[in-house]
Write an enzyme that holds these catalytic residues in place. Sequence first.
Site, mmCIF file in Angstrom:
data_model
loop_
_atom_site.group_PDB
_atom_site.id
_atom_site.type_symbol
_atom_site.label_atom_id
_atom_site.label_comp_id
_atom_site.label_asym_id
_atom_site.label_seq_id
_atom_site.Cartn_x
_atom_site.Cartn_y
_atom_site.Cartn_z
ATOM 1 N N GLY A 33 26.283 4.720 61.644
ATOM 2 C CA GLY A 33 26.270 6.076 62.187
ATOM 3 C C GLY A 33 25.328 6.211 63.351
ATOM 4 O O GLY A 33 24.822 5.218 63.878
ATOM 5 N N ASN A 34 25.107 7.439 63.771
ATOM 6 C CA ASN A 34 24.169 7.712 64.859
ATOM 7 C C ASN A 34 23.456 9.028 64.583
ATOM 8 O O ASN A 34 23.788 9.724 63.620
ATOM 9 C CB ASN A 34 24.898 7.726 66.209
ATOM 10 C CG ASN A 34 25.948 8.819 66.267
ATOM 11 O OD1 ASN A 34 25.625 10.005 66.310
ATOM 12 N ND2 ASN A 34 27.219 8.428 66.231
ATOM 13 N N ARG A 35 22.502 9.369 65.413
ATOM 14 C CA ARG A 35 21.623 10.493 65.106
ATOM 15 C C ARG A 35 22.128 11.845 65.595
ATOM 16 O O ARG A 35 21.398 12.838 65.502
ATOM 17 C CB ARG A 35 20.224 10.229 65.680
ATOM 18 C CG ARG A 35 19.477 9.148 64.923
ATOM 19 C CD ARG A 35 18.132 8.877 65.563
ATOM 20 N NE ARG A 35 17.262 10.047 65.570
ATOM 21 C CZ ARG A 35 16.231 10.214 66.395
ATOM 22 N NH1 ARG A 35 15.950 9.284 67.283
ATOM 23 N NH2 ARG A 35 15.497 11.298 66.334
ATOM 24 N N SER A 36 23.340 11.931 66.116
ATOM 25 C CA SER A 36 23.809 13.229 66.614
ATOM 26 C C SER A 36 23.918 14.241 65.471
ATOM 27 O O SER A 36 24.548 13.981 64.457
ATOM 28 C CB SER A 36 25.176 13.075 67.285
ATOM 29 O OG SER A 36 25.652 14.350 67.671
ATOM 30 N N ALA A 106 29.201 12.228 69.610
ATOM 31 C CA ALA A 106 28.710 10.866 69.774
ATOM 32 C C ALA A 106 29.701 9.960 69.054
ATOM 33 O O ALA A 106 29.738 9.920 67.815
ATOM 34 C CB ALA A 106 27.317 10.726 69.184
#
Length: 235
Positions: A33-36, A106
């Site tokens: 995943g990512n931090r968005s 994102a």
Amino acid sequence: LALVERPRDLAGVRVVVSAGGTREPIDPVRYLGNRSSGRQGVAVALAAADRGARVTLVAAHLDSGIGDPAVRHPLIDVVPAGTAAELGAAVTGASTDADVIVMAAAVADYRVADVSDRKLAKEDAAGPGLTLELVQNDDILAGLVDARRAGQTIVGFAAETPAEGEDLVERGIRKRRRKGVDLLAVNEVGWTTGFETADNTLVVIDAADAVVARASGSKREVADALWDAIVAARA
Ligand code: CTP
Ligand code: CA
């Protein structure tokens, strides 16, 4: 704080906004995943709806959840999406008759090549390390730009971590050209900036490589400044 009455300058305009961050499964319980948080994209959707637009919000794992009262707006339809492939299908499907598309999500650049049907277990591992093979996801924006209809405005977002002394705008101009979008909204991110915060700073670059907006403030204020730039670009 003065509450400024916003114009209904998007009345009847059909808008698609993607927000949040995609998750690419590794196995049934794990993902990349990512931090968005999705907050900036949600603010973009809300700002458009408050100005009269009919909005489809394609939402990938919003921190606030798709049941967030902030997303309950009579002019906003929320479509959930999990992976980059799902988000691509939802955005592309919703975009055929859209006037403006804003890709604030994102999107994972890579997915796991072979997703395991069973939870990976150390007991079954070949050795002490683990190598995941990744393959590139389709570029959703590139597909949208290829299929762009006359009168359709396509807006990209770019979160950048410029090197020491490097110019964010120069980086943004190169990416705007590469992506072929009408407008690119660039913001600087880092370990401690850009994510999980209420405020944001954006620079908006147009198709003539000009900086047409610089906005700093709440994500809602920044969203309204972006819409001002989109409305001006469409005029
Ligand atoms: N994007 C997309 N599909 C992808 C990746 C990104 O549509 N597979 C969109 C994002 O939603 C964003 C824009 O492209 O609006 C720019 O994303 P960014 O990650 O900055 O661009 P990339 O081309 O992936 O370049 P980079 O290698 O810097 O990540
Ligand atoms: Ca990327």
